[in-house]
Design an enzyme around this catalytic site. Structure first.
Site, PDB file in Angstrom:
ATOM      1  N   SER A 408       0.836  -1.212   0.000  1.00 40.00           N
ATOM      2  CA  SER A 408       0.000   0.000   0.000  1.00 40.00           C
ATOM      3  C   SER A 408       0.863   1.251   0.000  1.00 40.00           C
ATOM      4  O   SER A 408       0.502   2.269  -0.573  1.00 40.00           O
ATOM      5  CB  SER A 408      -0.886   0.018   1.256  1.00 40.00           C
ATOM      6  OG  SER A 408      -1.703  -1.096   1.293  1.00 40.00           O
ATOM      7  N   HIS A 429      -2.104  -3.054  -6.167  1.00 42.49           N
ATOM      8  CA  HIS A 429      -2.603  -2.566  -4.880  1.00 42.49           C
ATOM      9  C   HIS A 429      -4.093  -2.843  -4.812  1.00 42.49           C
ATOM     10  O   HIS A 429      -4.897  -2.098  -5.363  1.00 42.49           O
ATOM     11  CB  HIS A 429      -2.314  -1.070  -4.714  1.00 42.49           C
ATOM     12  CG  HIS A 429      -2.843  -0.526  -3.418  1.00 42.49           C
ATOM     13  ND1 HIS A 429      -3.390   0.726  -3.311  1.00 42.49           N
ATOM     14  CD2 HIS A 429      -2.934  -1.090  -2.188  1.00 42.49           C
ATOM     15  CE1 HIS A 429      -3.781   0.925  -2.060  1.00 42.49           C
ATOM     16  NE2 HIS A 429      -3.502  -0.171  -1.360  1.00 42.49           N
ATOM     17  N   GLU A 441      -5.217  -0.699  -7.993  1.00 45.21           N
ATOM     18  CA  GLU A 441      -4.222   0.189  -8.611  1.00 45.21           C
ATOM     19  C   GLU A 441      -3.113  -0.702  -9.165  1.00 45.21           C
ATOM     20  O   GLU A 441      -2.526  -1.508  -8.428  1.00 45.21           O
ATOM     21  CB  GLU A 441      -3.671   1.173  -7.583  1.00 45.21           C
ATOM     22  CG  GLU A 441      -4.664   2.262  -7.204  1.00 45.21           C
ATOM     23  CD  GLU A 441      -4.146   3.188  -6.108  1.00 45.21           C
ATOM     24  OE1 GLU A 441      -3.683   2.683  -5.075  1.00 45.21           O
ATOM     25  OE2 GLU A 441      -4.211   4.416  -6.297  1.00 45.21           O
ATOM     26  N   ASN A 479      -4.296   6.658  -1.873  1.00 42.25           N
ATOM     27  CA  ASN A 479      -3.859   6.997  -0.516  1.00 42.25           C
ATOM     28  C   ASN A 479      -3.167   8.350  -0.470  1.00 42.25           C
ATOM     29  O   ASN A 479      -3.214   9.048   0.540  1.00 42.25           O
ATOM     30  CB  ASN A 479      -2.956   5.904   0.041  1.00 42.25           C
ATOM     31  CG  ASN A 479      -3.772   4.696   0.499  1.00 42.25           C
ATOM     32  OD1 ASN A 479      -4.965   4.835   0.778  1.00 42.25           O
ATOM     33  ND2 ASN A 479      -3.165   3.541   0.541  1.00 42.25           N
TER      34      ASN A 479
END
Ligand code: T1G
Length: 653
Positions: A408, A429, A441, A479
């Site tokens: 992550s 991800h 992702e 993120n």
């Protein structure tokens, strides 16, 4: 008779007096102008004495994929779809729909106007217009309830869900399922010649209890989160049992035209086309993905098990690797448990579950990965752990096998540089729970080979997920934007807003859950650990809010500890005076005099924080297009799809 051509995409052939009209308008037989004109010309031809009935069919994976969305916003060219549908329904001779694929939107409405509907086993039916922010615009809300009743029509039209031909038969949407569709449709047509025709629009809506209608409506609207289209769709369906067909059709058409030009519809059309753009990467033009049939997953904890279930459901053989036999067995049980949940929720049959699990092998010997085509690591998110693991995998797997890291926050380039073949490393991800969340992702690392990237995208699509390609940066796209979103929210709390004011503003605007409630649900300790790791390199000049640190130091990690930004001791989310006091102490220590924030200002600042970070990601080349950023925030972080995403909302599309 040889084949007659009615338009560039519609042809006809007469077989035993039956005119078989075929639509060929790739890729989805959308009802573009030349299809509509061709259908009208075909009906004109069918009026001749040598034709006793008509069968309507199409070539390709769809029967008809709906109105041509690309024509929206342009002046309507006659014949309009309602014109075509009225001509079919009122035609003097039988018109039979032979549905061999997806009959969606206007395609389903065409089928509803036919006098009989024969489907193949693989066919599907739906009126998904609400997913585009509109309502059916060619009779769907008025004809469907006449065939399947108000309650079922509210469900299908209000949610936009697609049903199989089996369910369509059960509901009464179609008349039969034929193993040989062409033969079945011809037979049906011949049997209807000189028979009274069942015109859907002339039927009465079957009686239903008002309470049942209301319950069905409530269920749909409870999930629509402030969207307009589902509410309008439900209103139109319920009105069908009370209004004359003409009045219902007029109300429906006016509503469709009004919604089609709405911001909500523009936003959802943006999302629709964005999803289809996301998989297209310029540098992969002409690149052939590698074959992937067997998948290894190292680490079958929560994330690894979810990935394994996704791969099993997509038909792959999966080997789950853990460090010990006991851990491997626990991983197996975790995966079996997830499959059981899918059976309990009706998403999977018992047979499909057993067949999927038969393709799973749990092992503690990494040597079992020697023949895997793709190996995904889902181990603890620590650089040393992952780097060591990839060094080991490098020696175990085939030279052409692809290695994917599910990190992550770590830098996949650093993981790749630990291997002898960094070109075969890619980032995947996944979002937890990985067997539910659509978004993945796909991280295009510095050394990733084009065919490896293409293979990763194809694999994610085969899982039925949404791949969004990104470059390497801390937090990738989602993120990184989420961090900016969280920072801005905490700035406002430090300046005077209460956490529940921020969350209430976001939820009123359309988010399913405000950011502080989301953080409490995810757990505050994860971000806290990352902030502590970053503290040594943090910019001393940058504003830093310590409130979340104070909460964690007090053991308030969120829902799992019963207290975080909120108090959950009675099971409900409640503001906590202790948190208020803690926030006030932090403000006082910084000499901040708290001020009020309006809901509009809160939302505007948070949306701007997301859009600005998105612009930075575009400028850095981490995201290829603004619409990819919208897809990530909608599918990974709850951004309301009917608002289009942070970049669309900011007017950047
Ligand atoms: N209009 C125009 N283009 C469409 C389209 C449509 N309806 N559907 C798909 N495309 C394009 C898509 O953008 C992509 O383009 C290509 O076709 C392949 O799509 C009057 C008003 C049918 C299940 O909502 O659900 O009817 O990227 O990758 O995976 O009441 O497409 O190749 O350039 O999705 O095989 C209602 C929308 C319209 C169905 C096929 N219909 N489409 O899936 O292919 S509104 C829908 C889908 C309406 C009436 C109302 C899927 C599919 P490109 P794809 P697929």
């Amino acid at each position: 008779m040889n084949t007659a051509r009615f338009s560039e995409s519609v042809t006809g052939t007469i077989v035993d007096g039956v005119l078989i009209v075929t639509i060929e308008n790739p890729p989805v037989s959308a009802l573009s102008f030349h299809v509509r004109a061709g259908l009208m010309a075909a009906l004109g031809r069918a009026a001749s004495d040598e034709v006793s009935a008509v069968v309507l069919t199409a070539i390709g994976r769809t029967f008809i994929g709906g109105a041509d969305i690309k024509e929206f916003g342009k002046p309507a060219i006659e014949p309009t779809l309602p014109d075509v549908i009225k001509a079919i329904e009122s035609f003097a001779k039988p018109v039979v729909a032979a549905v061999g694929g997806a009959a969606l939107g206007g395609g389903c409405e065409i089928a509803l106007a036919c006098h009989c509907r024969i489907a193949s086993k693989a066919a599907s039916f739906g009126l998904p217009e609400v997913k585009l922010g509109i309502v059916p615009g060619a009779g769907g809300t008025q004809r469907l309830p006449r065939l399947i009743g108000t309650v079922a029509a509210i469900d299908l039209i209000g949610t936009g869900r697609v049903v199989t031909s089996d369910e369509a038969l059960t509901l009464g949407l179609i008349d039969a399922i034929a193993d040989d569709l062409a033969e079945g449709a011809l037979d049906a047509a011949r049997h209807l010649v000189d028979q009274p025709l069942r015109r859907t629009g002339a039927l009465s809506v079957p009686h239903s209890q008002a309470e049942a209608d209301a319950a069905a409506a409530k269920k749909v609207l409870s999930r629509s989160r402030g969207q307009i289209a589902p509410a309008e769709a439900v209103r139109l369906v319920r009105a069908a049992s009370m209004a004359r067909l003409e009045d219902g059709l007029a109300d429906e058409r006016a509503t469709f035209l009004r919604l089609r030009d709405s911001h909500e519809a523009a936003a959802l059309r943006h999302v629709f086309f964005a999803e289809r753009q996301a998989s297209k990467v310029d540098r992969l033009e002409g690149v052939t993905p590698r074959k992937v049939e067997s998948v290894g997953i190292v680490g079958t904890g929560l994330m690894g098990a979810g990935i394994a279930v996704s791969a099993l459901n997509a038909g792959y053989r999966v080997i789950g690797i853990e460090q010990t036999d006991e851990a491997a067995a626990r991983g197996h049980d975790r995966i079996a448990g997830l499959l059981d949940k899918s059976v309990q929720s009706g998403r999977l049959t018992d047979h499909a579950r057993s067949e999927a699990l038969s393709r799973f092998e749990a092992a503690s010997d990494a040597g079992r990965l020697a023949q895997a085509d793709l190996v995904i690591e889902a181990v603890f998110d620590d650089l040393t752990v992952k780097t060591e693991l990839f060094r080991k995998l490098d020696r175990v797997v085939r030279p052409d096998a692809i290695l994917a890291t599910n990190t992550s926050y770590l830098n996949p380039n650093e993981i790749a540089s630990a291997t002898a073949r960094p070109e075969r490393i890619v980032g995947l991800h996944f979002f937890s729970p990985a067997n539910i969340m659509r978004l993945t992702e796909v991280v295009d690392c510095a050394a990733t080979a084009p065919d490896v990237l293409a293979s990763a995208i194809a694999f994610v699509r085969k899982l039925g997920k949404l791949p969004v390609v990104c470059g390497v940066t801390e937090g990738f796209i989602g993120n990184r934007i989420y961090s900016a979103y969280r920072r801005e929210a905490e700035f406002m709390v430090e300046d005077g807003a209460a956490p529940d004011e921020v969350d209430a503003a976001l939820e009123a605007w359309g988010f399913p859950m405000g950011i502080f409630a989301v953080n409490d649900m995810a757990g505050l300790e994860i971000a806290w650990a990352r902030r502590k790791r970053q503290s040594a390199t943090r910019d001393p000049e940058a504003r830093y809010v310590e409130i979340a640190d104070r909460l964690c130091e007090a053991g308030r990690f969120g829902r799992k500890t019963g207290r975080g930004w909120y108090d959950y001791s009675d099971g409900e989310r409640r503001s906590d005076p202790q948190v208020t006091a803690l926030i006030e102490a932090v403000r006082a220590a910084k000499g901040i005099v708290p001020r009020r924030f309006s809901a509009d200002e809160i939302v505007a600042r948070l949306l701007a924080a997301m859009a600005n970070e998105g612009k930075a990601l575009l400028a850095e080349g981490i995201a290829a297009r603004a619409s990819d950023i919208d897809l990530v925030m909608i599918n990974g972080y709850g951004f309301p799809a009917h608002k289009g995403g942070p970049m669309f909302h900011a007017g950047d599309i």
